[in-house]
Design a protein around this motif. Sequence first.
Motif, mmCIF file in Angstrom:
data_model
loop_
_atom_site.group_PDB
_atom_site.id
_atom_site.type_symbol
_atom_site.label_atom_id
_atom_site.label_comp_id
_atom_site.label_asym_id
_atom_site.label_seq_id
_atom_site.Cartn_x
_atom_site.Cartn_y
_atom_site.Cartn_z
ATOM 1 N N ALA A 17 63.060 19.871 12.816
ATOM 2 C CA ALA A 17 62.878 20.823 13.911
ATOM 3 C C ALA A 17 63.129 20.113 15.227
ATOM 4 O O ALA A 17 62.718 18.967 15.421
ATOM 5 N N GLU A 129 58.775 25.576 21.870
ATOM 6 C CA GLU A 129 57.582 26.164 21.255
ATOM 7 C C GLU A 129 56.579 26.568 22.327
ATOM 8 O O GLU A 129 55.823 25.738 22.812
ATOM 9 N N GLU A 137 54.190 22.072 14.596
ATOM 10 C CA GLU A 137 55.641 21.902 14.543
ATOM 11 C C GLU A 137 56.032 20.446 14.798
ATOM 12 O O GLU A 137 56.930 19.910 14.155
ATOM 13 N N SER A 141 57.903 18.311 11.998
ATOM 14 C CA SER A 141 59.230 17.794 12.313
ATOM 15 C C SER A 141 59.333 16.308 11.960
ATOM 16 O O SER A 141 60.316 15.871 11.349
#
Length: 188
Positions: A17, A129, A137, A141
């Motif tokens: 991500a 985000e 996240e 990631s």
Amino acid sequence: MQNTEENAEVLLLGGRAGVGKTTVAWEVSALLRAAAVSHAVIDGDFMGQAHPAPEGDPDRSGITEANLTAVWANYARRGYRRLIYTNTYSVLPETAGMFRRAMGDRVRIVRVLLTASDATAHERLVRREIGSELAQELASSARKARVLDRRAPADTLRVATDGRSVADIAREAVAATGWADPRSTATS
């Protein structure tokens, strides 16, 4: 399994991500459009987005494959044979079966793993985000980057995205496919 007259080809853009998969995919598409190369784009993240997970499909791989198969069949019926597909883990060896079942046994798979340092991914994710899942996240990631680094097949092209323009990264991905090579039949 989807059968097509011509062999299908797929460019898999994988990576953690915040690495720029979707942005690079759209730039790859722009380069291919400029070269008059017929293609389709699918963001794999949307192929399995359902909550709760379907019964008997906790990782959503079944619904992802079913959706990919259906969407690709629509493209193939209209004559498309090249696909740009983005998803974090799409470059891993176990995804090949899904693409063969969805696109045909003879599908040509080109894997490109986009990479970014933790600092770069953090910077990009902080900008992107804006909801409640930033911390999750960021951790996810970093974990996925380690998995991808260990498990991506040897024939995967690794492309660093730190400090590079999207256009430069996309040109490297397009070169890996050979789709815009004037000596190929890519524009037919």
